[in-house]
Scaffold this motif. Structure first.
Motif, PDB file in Angstrom:
ATOM      1  N   ARG A  54      12.897 -17.364 -21.778  1.00 46.06           N
ATOM      2  CA  ARG A  54      11.687 -16.743 -21.266  1.00 46.06           C
ATOM      3  C   ARG A  54      11.606 -17.024 -19.776  1.00 46.06           C
ATOM      4  NH1 ARG A  54      11.703 -15.302 -26.003  1.00 46.06           N
ATOM      5  NH2 ARG A  54       9.956 -15.291 -27.428  1.00 46.06           N
ATOM      6  N   GLY A  55      10.762 -16.289 -19.117  1.00 45.21           N
ATOM      7  CA  GLY A  55      10.530 -16.535 -17.702  1.00 45.21           C
ATOM      8  C   GLY A  55      10.279 -15.243 -16.979  1.00 45.21           C
ATOM      9  N   ASP A  56       9.833 -15.373 -15.766  1.00 43.12           N
ATOM     10  CA  ASP A  56       9.625 -14.212 -14.924  1.00 43.12           C
ATOM     11  C   ASP A  56      10.988 -13.615 -14.617  1.00 43.12           C
ATOM     12  OD1 ASP A  56       8.972 -12.345 -13.047  1.00 43.12           O
ATOM     13  OD2 ASP A  56       8.078 -13.746 -11.620  1.00 43.12           O
ATOM     14  N   PRO A  57      11.215 -12.346 -14.955  1.00 38.53           N
ATOM     15  CA  PRO A  57      12.534 -11.752 -14.735  1.00 38.53           C
ATOM     16  C   PRO A  57      12.986 -11.790 -13.285  1.00 38.53           C
ATOM     17  CG  PRO A  57      11.160 -10.303 -16.059  1.00 38.53           C
ATOM     18  CD  PRO A  57      10.291 -11.419 -15.571  1.00 38.53           C
ATOM     19  N   GLU A  58      12.049 -11.876 -12.357  1.00 38.94           N
ATOM     20  CA  GLU A  58      12.410 -11.897 -10.954  1.00 38.94           C
ATOM     21  C   GLU A  58      12.596 -13.313 -10.423  1.00 38.94           C
ATOM     22  OE1 GLU A  58       9.697  -9.505  -8.751  1.00 38.94           O
ATOM     23  OE2 GLU A  58       9.841  -7.849 -10.184  1.00 38.94           O
ATOM     24  N   SER A  59      12.444 -14.308 -11.260  1.00 36.00           N
ATOM     25  CA  SER A  59      12.567 -15.697 -10.850  1.00 36.00           C
ATOM     26  C   SER A  59      13.707 -16.359 -11.613  1.00 36.00           C
ATOM     27  CB  SER A  59      11.265 -16.431 -11.150  1.00 36.00           C
ATOM     28  OG  SER A  59      11.439 -17.812 -11.014  1.00 36.00           O
ATOM     29  N   PRO A  60      14.468 -17.236 -10.944  1.00 35.37           N
ATOM     30  CA  PRO A  60      15.534 -17.935 -11.658  1.00 35.37           C
ATOM     31  C   PRO A  60      15.030 -19.046 -12.584  1.00 35.37           C
ATOM     32  CG  PRO A  60      15.498 -18.572  -9.350  1.00 35.37           C
ATOM     33  CD  PRO A  60      14.473 -17.497  -9.524  1.00 35.37           C
ATOM     34  N   LEU A  61      13.718 -19.317 -12.599  1.00 33.28           N
ATOM     35  CA  LEU A  61      13.150 -20.337 -13.472  1.00 33.28           C
ATOM     36  C   LEU A  61      13.122 -19.824 -14.908  1.00 33.28           C
ATOM     37  CD1 LEU A  61      11.723 -23.079 -13.778  1.00 33.28           C
ATOM     38  CD2 LEU A  61       9.582 -21.861 -13.447  1.00 33.28           C
ATOM     39  N   TRP A  63      12.600 -20.841 -19.231  1.00 29.76           N
ATOM     40  CA  TRP A  63      12.170 -21.766 -20.271  1.00 29.76           C
ATOM     41  C   TRP A  63      12.478 -21.121 -21.601  1.00 29.76           C
ATOM     42  CZ3 TRP A  63       8.501 -19.167 -17.361  1.00 29.76           C
ATOM     43  CH2 TRP A  63       7.630 -18.349 -18.043  1.00 29.76           C
ATOM     44  N   THR A  64      12.382 -21.905 -22.656  1.00 35.64           N
ATOM     45  CA  THR A  64      12.663 -21.395 -23.980  1.00 35.64           C
ATOM     46  C   THR A  64      11.422 -21.527 -24.843  1.00 35.64           C
ATOM     47  OG1 THR A  64      14.066 -21.613 -25.930  1.00 35.64           O
ATOM     48  CG2 THR A  64      13.663 -23.615 -24.681  1.00 35.64           C
ATOM     49  N   ALA A  65      11.269 -20.591 -25.779  1.00 38.50           N
ATOM     50  CA  ALA A  65      10.120 -20.622 -26.669  1.00 38.50           C
ATOM     51  C   ALA A  65      10.327 -21.641 -27.790  1.00 38.50           C
ATOM     52  CB  ALA A  65       9.869 -19.243 -27.267  1.00 38.50           C
ATOM     53  N   LYS A  66      11.551 -22.071 -27.977  1.00 37.06           N
ATOM     54  CA  LYS A  66      11.845 -23.055 -29.032  1.00 37.06           C
ATOM     55  C   LYS A  66      11.568 -24.456 -28.509  1.00 37.06           C
ATOM     56  CE  LYS A  66      15.597 -20.315 -30.955  1.00 37.06           C
ATOM     57  NZ  LYS A  66      17.037 -20.291 -31.218  1.00 37.06           N
ATOM     58  N   SER A  67      11.100 -25.326 -29.377  1.00 37.24           N
ATOM     59  CA  SER A  67      10.883 -26.711 -28.973  1.00 37.24           C
ATOM     60  C   SER A  67      12.224 -27.441 -28.954  1.00 37.24           C
ATOM     61  CB  SER A  67       9.927 -27.416 -29.941  1.00 37.24           C
ATOM     62  OG  SER A  67      10.576 -27.681 -31.162  1.00 37.24           O
ATOM     63  N   VAL A  68      12.284 -28.511 -28.163  1.00 32.42           N
ATOM     64  CA  VAL A  68      13.537 -29.266 -28.099  1.00 32.42           C
ATOM     65  C   VAL A  68      13.865 -29.894 -29.452  1.00 32.42           C
ATOM     66  CG1 VAL A  68      13.557 -29.686 -25.626  1.00 32.42           C
ATOM     67  CG2 VAL A  68      12.342 -31.256 -27.100  1.00 32.42           C
ATOM     68  N   ARG A  69      12.851 -30.199 -30.243  1.00 34.06           N
ATOM     69  CA  ARG A  69      13.108 -30.753 -31.578  1.00 34.06           C
ATOM     70  C   ARG A  69      13.723 -29.703 -32.501  1.00 34.06           C
ATOM     71  NH1 ARG A  69      10.459 -35.820 -32.239  1.00 34.06           N
ATOM     72  NH2 ARG A  69       9.094 -36.234 -30.476  1.00 34.06           N
ATOM     73  N   MET A  70      13.247 -28.439 -32.398  1.00 29.44           N
ATOM     74  CA  MET A  70      13.843 -27.375 -33.203  1.00 29.44           C
ATOM     75  C   MET A  70      15.290 -27.124 -32.786  1.00 29.44           C
ATOM     76  SD  MET A  70      10.763 -24.575 -33.504  1.00 29.44           S
ATOM     77  CE  MET A  70      11.898 -23.317 -34.000  1.00 29.44           C
ATOM     78  N   ILE A  71      15.546 -27.145 -31.476  1.00 27.91           N
ATOM     79  CA  ILE A  71      16.899 -26.927 -30.974  1.00 27.91           C
ATOM     80  C   ILE A  71      17.811 -28.068 -31.412  1.00 27.91           C
ATOM     81  CG2 ILE A  71      18.291 -26.732 -28.888  1.00 27.91           C
ATOM     82  CD1 ILE A  71      15.796 -25.446 -27.553  1.00 27.91           C
ATOM     83  N   LEU A  91      18.990 -29.305 -21.225  1.00 33.54           N
ATOM     84  CA  LEU A  91      18.297 -28.083 -20.809  1.00 33.54           C
ATOM     85  C   LEU A  91      17.864 -28.163 -19.346  1.00 33.54           C
ATOM     86  CD1 LEU A  91      16.132 -27.195 -23.928  1.00 33.54           C
ATOM     87  CD2 LEU A  91      18.040 -25.887 -22.992  1.00 33.54           C
ATOM     88  N   ARG A  92      17.378 -29.319 -18.929  1.00 38.76           N
ATOM     89  CA  ARG A  92      17.017 -29.481 -17.518  1.00 38.76           C
ATOM     90  C   ARG A  92      18.240 -29.279 -16.632  1.00 38.76           C
ATOM     91  NH1 ARG A  92      14.769 -34.348 -18.969  1.00 38.76           N
ATOM     92  NH2 ARG A  92      12.728 -34.021 -19.883  1.00 38.76           N
ATOM     93  N   GLY A  93      19.385 -29.788 -17.088  1.00 43.70           N
ATOM     94  CA  GLY A  93      20.630 -29.611 -16.339  1.00 43.70           C
ATOM     95  C   GLY A  93      21.062 -28.159 -16.251  1.00 43.70           C
ATOM     96  N   LEU A  94      20.670 -27.350 -17.235  1.00 41.85           N
ATOM     97  CA  LEU A  94      21.005 -25.931 -17.234  1.00 41.85           C
ATOM     98  C   LEU A  94      19.973 -25.091 -16.467  1.00 41.85           C
ATOM     99  CD1 LEU A  94      22.144 -25.498 -20.949  1.00 41.85           C
ATOM    100  CD2 LEU A  94      23.588 -25.433 -18.909  1.00 41.85           C
ATOM    101  N   GLY A  95      18.949 -25.743 -15.923  1.00 37.70           N
ATOM    102  CA  GLY A  95      17.958 -25.033 -15.129  1.00 37.70           C
ATOM    103  C   GLY A  95      16.741 -24.569 -15.903  1.00 37.70           C
ATOM    104  N   TYR A  96      16.542 -25.082 -17.104  1.00 38.74           N
ATOM    105  CA  TYR A  96      15.386 -24.693 -17.900  1.00 38.74           C
ATOM    106  C   TYR A  96      14.222 -25.622 -17.616  1.00 38.74           C
ATOM    107  CZ  TYR A  96      17.923 -21.421 -20.838  1.00 38.74           C
ATOM    108  OH  TYR A  96      18.620 -20.348 -21.285  1.00 38.74           O
ATOM    109  N   SER A  97      13.026 -25.052 -17.588  1.00 36.51           N
ATOM    110  CA  SER A  97      11.812 -25.831 -17.500  1.00 36.51           C
ATOM    111  C   SER A  97      11.400 -26.148 -18.941  1.00 36.51           C
ATOM    112  CB  SER A  97      10.716 -25.029 -16.814  1.00 36.51           C
ATOM    113  OG  SER A  97       9.482 -25.691 -16.938  1.00 36.51           O
ATOM    114  N   LEU A  98      10.895 -27.320 -19.166  1.00 33.36           N
ATOM    115  CA  LEU A  98      10.542 -27.702 -20.534  1.00 33.36           C
ATOM    116  C   LEU A  98       9.082 -27.467 -20.852  1.00 33.36           C
ATOM    117  CD1 LEU A  98      12.702 -30.889 -20.970  1.00 33.36           C
ATOM    118  CD2 LEU A  98      13.235 -28.523 -21.524  1.00 33.36           C
ATOM    119  N   GLN A  99       8.354 -26.860 -19.948  1.00 31.32           N
ATOM    120  CA  GLN A  99       6.951 -26.539 -20.222  1.00 31.32           C
ATOM    121  C   GLN A  99       6.808 -25.029 -20.228  1.00 31.32           C
ATOM    122  OE1 GLN A  99       4.132 -28.320 -17.627  1.00 31.32           O
ATOM    123  NE2 GLN A  99       2.395 -27.403 -18.635  1.00 31.32           N
TER     124      GLN A  99
END
Length: 137
Positions: A54-61, A63-71, A91-99
């Protein structure tokens, strides 16, 4: 305390070996990174979150809708020995925000939104790569 541990400590004191500034142990100790011990972990993680990013398509930021526990649970089902803390770090290393964005309403959205979002994300990445400063070597 074990007599072996005490004897080892005494040997270290007698050797007068000095460690680098800020160090309490010699370099090279500790556990190997999970991605070194389990080479398919990172690719399996990316495959799990890529479709649900998920994320703003125009932004490189991202996030995922799945929780880290589910993943982490899904990765364990694939045979990886991993905790939710490790998943969060990777996930942080891959550039994902966890919130996740709280304003995002999941569910009834336009059917082409996902494909549009991924194509805009790819386009934004290509543009950012094209305009990234290069060294003059």
């Amino acid at each position: 305390m074990s007599p072996t541990t005490v004897a080892k400590g005494m040997r270290e004191i007698r050797s007068r070996e000095t460690l680098g500034p800020g160090r309490v142990r010699r370099p090279g100790g500790g556990r190997r990174a999970l991605t070194d011990a389990d080479p398919t972990l990172l690719s399996d993680l990316e495959a799990l979150v890529a479709d649900e990013a998920r994320g703003d398509p125009e932004s490189p930021l991202l996030w995922t809708a799945k929780s880290v526990r589910m993943i982490a649970g899904a990765l364990r089902e694939k045979g990886h020995r991993v905790s939710h803390e490790t998943v969060a770090k990777l996930l942080r290393g891959l550039g994902y925000s966890l919130q996740a964005n709280r304003k995002t309403l999941e569910g009834a959205s336009h059917p082409d939104r996902r494909s549009l979002s991924s194509s805009v994300r790819r386009f934004a990445f290509e543009i950012s790569e094209r305009w990234r400063p290069r060294s003059a070597c």
